[in-house]
Write a protein that holds these residues in place. Structure first.
Motif, PDB file in Angstrom:
ATOM      1  N   VAL A 165       2.493 -12.858  -3.692  1.00 24.77           N
ATOM      2  CA  VAL A 165       1.127 -12.414  -3.440  1.00 24.77           C
ATOM      3  C   VAL A 165       0.863 -12.394  -1.930  1.00 24.77           C
ATOM      4  O   VAL A 165       0.198 -11.500  -1.406  1.00 24.77           O
ATOM      5  CB  VAL A 165       0.121 -13.325  -4.181  1.00 24.77           C
TER       6      VAL A 165
ATOM      7  N   GLY B  14       2.118  -6.188 -11.093  1.00 26.14           N
ATOM      8  CA  GLY B  14       0.695  -5.983 -11.349  1.00 26.14           C
ATOM      9  C   GLY B  14      -0.158  -7.000 -10.629  1.00 26.14           C
ATOM     10  O   GLY B  14      -1.185  -6.675 -10.032  1.00 26.14           O
ATOM     11  N   LEU B  15       0.294  -8.250 -10.620  1.00 25.50           N
ATOM     12  CA  LEU B  15      -0.428  -9.319  -9.933  1.00 25.50           C
ATOM     13  C   LEU B  15      -0.543  -9.011  -8.441  1.00 25.50           C
ATOM     14  O   LEU B  15      -1.612  -9.121  -7.844  1.00 25.50           O
ATOM     15  CB  LEU B  15       0.313 -10.644 -10.146  1.00 25.50           C
ATOM     16  N   VAL B  17      -0.249  -6.068  -6.979  1.00 25.74           N
ATOM     17  CA  VAL B  17      -1.089  -4.893  -6.747  1.00 25.74           C
ATOM     18  C   VAL B  17      -2.562  -5.269  -6.859  1.00 25.74           C
ATOM     19  O   VAL B  17      -3.386  -4.874  -6.024  1.00 25.74           O
ATOM     20  CB  VAL B  17      -0.727  -3.767  -7.749  1.00 25.74           C
ATOM     21  N   LEU B  18      -2.907  -6.074  -7.873  1.00 27.70           N
ATOM     22  CA  LEU B  18      -4.305  -6.486  -8.048  1.00 27.70           C
ATOM     23  C   LEU B  18      -4.795  -7.269  -6.839  1.00 27.70           C
ATOM     24  O   LEU B  18      -5.887  -7.014  -6.314  1.00 27.70           O
ATOM     25  CB  LEU B  18      -4.446  -7.354  -9.299  1.00 27.70           C
ATOM     26  N   ALA B  19      -3.972  -8.215  -6.392  1.00 27.31           N
ATOM     27  CA  ALA B  19      -4.367  -9.000  -5.225  1.00 27.31           C
ATOM     28  C   ALA B  19      -4.530  -8.091  -4.015  1.00 27.31           C
ATOM     29  O   ALA B  19      -5.450  -8.263  -3.213  1.00 27.31           O
ATOM     30  CB  ALA B  19      -3.319 -10.080  -4.954  1.00 27.31           C
ATOM     31  N   VAL B  21      -5.371  -4.890  -4.018  1.00 24.29           N
ATOM     32  CA  VAL B  21      -6.595  -4.102  -4.149  1.00 24.29           C
ATOM     33  C   VAL B  21      -7.809  -4.963  -3.785  1.00 24.29           C
ATOM     34  O   VAL B  21      -8.694  -4.542  -3.035  1.00 24.29           O
ATOM     35  CB  VAL B  21      -6.724  -3.540  -5.589  1.00 24.29           C
ATOM     36  N   ALA B  22      -7.821  -6.203  -4.289  1.00 20.84           N
ATOM     37  CA  ALA B  22      -8.949  -7.094  -4.003  1.00 20.84           C
ATOM     38  C   ALA B  22      -9.090  -7.326  -2.506  1.00 20.84           C
ATOM     39  O   ALA B  22     -10.173  -7.219  -1.925  1.00 20.84           O
ATOM     40  CB  ALA B  22      -8.762  -8.431  -4.731  1.00 20.84           C
TER      41      ALA B  22
END
Lengths: 246, 166
Positions: A165, B14-15, B17-19, B21-22
């Protein structure tokens, strides 16, 4: 194709490969750090505005490059570990984190030392400097998270997710100087454009960058090997290694 | 790749990409505040608050620096080739301070449109060169270009007619 991934991922195979590659990495690192260091720090011309303090670039830029590349490498290794459960990938991610943190600290520190004569300040909260500081905290977070669990498996998984992340920070660091007004200048090196300095200045810088990368490769191979020995100490092939007098 | 591995790969990607985008949306919302300084265009458009500590940046206009020989007082004009703002300062300037050089000044914007600076930082561009090369380039009329481009983009966003077309 996936057979290759698993073959590469076998600790025994990796151990042998790394034994063969490592000396070459050390030789390349020693040669290029020596040559680039002498050339950059002593022989290259001084800058027309900054004078001799410009030479900090020969440490600052390679360190900053490595800080970001190591994070990407660590995130990729984490991804491989999480998806294919390859143990060597996790070992690589584990040994890369402290090195990356050290490089980030070197970049921040050399930048601060450079900032005093050039900008007139040690630190300013601009987008580039702040995102680099966040990178340092991410590295420290990855290292701490790995150690925060009683089982190695849970720690490895948590650290991997944070590394993956956290990779979002890398494009932010890269483009911070273009997206926002920052005190930090734009990139000196890019793959598509001519360097913004003559060859007598960028050539030693390039050699230093190569030296930093080979040092990173050599150190990672060495540390992954010792990690293999530590974790796989009860395997038959490892015990066979120990019987050979060295 | 087994279905289980594929699932894990997509979940992780997906995780990320979501992070992403946020974070992207957050940065987009904060985009004005992340800038270290206001450019003269932004000050001219009234984006900078009055009588509060702000930072303003641009290039020191050629020929605009006047020093008081009796003290450390200096005033100069900061420009982005679109708009200009006058800066009043008293103190020691960084070594790299000179006309045509990028600077960031920390101080208060008063209602008279001037900035009363507490601190002046020099901004460097990404060009390095030996003194001989610099001399040759100066004769050929060299200016730092990255800053100009960025200022022109901001001017475009704020719809200010740029002086480049004149």
């Amino acid at each position: 194709m996936w057979a290759i991934v698993h073959k590469f991922g076998s600790p025994q195979w990796f151990y042998r490969l790394s034994c063969r590659l490592e000396p070459w990495c050390w030789v390349l690192a020693a040669l290029s750090l020596g040559a680039g260091g002498v050339w950059g720090l002593a022989l290259a011309p001084a800058d027309y505005q900054q004078g001799e303090s410009f030479r900090i670039i020969y440490v600052h830029v390679p360190a900053a490059l490595l800080a970001q590349s190591v994070f990407i490498a660590m995130a990729l290794a984490s991804l491989v570990f999480m998806v294919w459960k390859i143990k060597v990938a996790d070992m690589a991610a584990a040994v890369m984190a402290p090195f990356g943190a050290a490089m980030t600290f070197t970049a921040l520190f050399s930048g601060a030392v450079w900032g005093v004569p050039t900008w007139g300040t040690w630190w300013v909260w601009d987008a580039r400097l702040t995102s680099m500081l966040i990178l340092l905290f991410l590295y420290l977070g990855v290292i701490a998270l790995r150690g925060a669990f009683s089982s190695r498996q849970s720690g490895a998984r948590a650290a991997s997710v944070l590394a993956m992340v956290g990779v979002i920070n890398i494009p932010i660091i890269k483009y911070s100087v273009e997206w926002w007004y920052t005190l930090h200048q734009s990139a000196t090196f890019s793959l598509t454009e001519r360097p913004a300095m003559p060859a007598s200045m960028w050539l030693p810088l390039l050699i230093m960058v190569v030296g930093f990368y080979s040092f990173f490769a050599a150190l990672t191979l060495l540390r992954v090997r010792s990690e293999i020995l530590r974790r796989e100490g009860d395997k038959r092939w490892v015990r066979a290694l120990k019987e050979i007098p060295s | 790749m087994t279905p289980k591995r594929q699932q894990r790969l997509f979940a992780l990607l997906g995780l990320v990409v979501l992070a992403g985008v946020a974070l992207g949306l957050t940065l987009y919302a904060l985009r004005a505040n992340i800038n270290l300084f206001f450019s003269p265009v932004q000050i001219a458009m009234g984006e900078a608050p009055l009588e509060r500590q702000i930072r303003a940046g641009g290039l020191v206009k050629e020929g605009s620096v006047t020093r008081d020989p009796q003290s450390l007082d200096v005033d100069f004009v900061v420009t982005d080739y679109v708009e200009e703002v006058e800066v009043i300062y008293s103190g020691i300037l960084p070594d790299l301070f000179r006309e045509g050089q990028g600077v960031v000044v920390v101080g208060k914007l008063e209602s008279d449109g001037r900035i009363y600076a507490d601190k002046v930082l020099a901004r460097h561009d990404e060009n390095y060169m030996p003194p001989e090369v610099a001399k040759a380039l100066e004769e050929a009329g060299y200016t730092p270009s990255d800053y100009q481009q960025k200022a022109a983009r901001v001017a475009e966003r704020l719809a200010v007619p740029t002086s480049e077309g004149e």
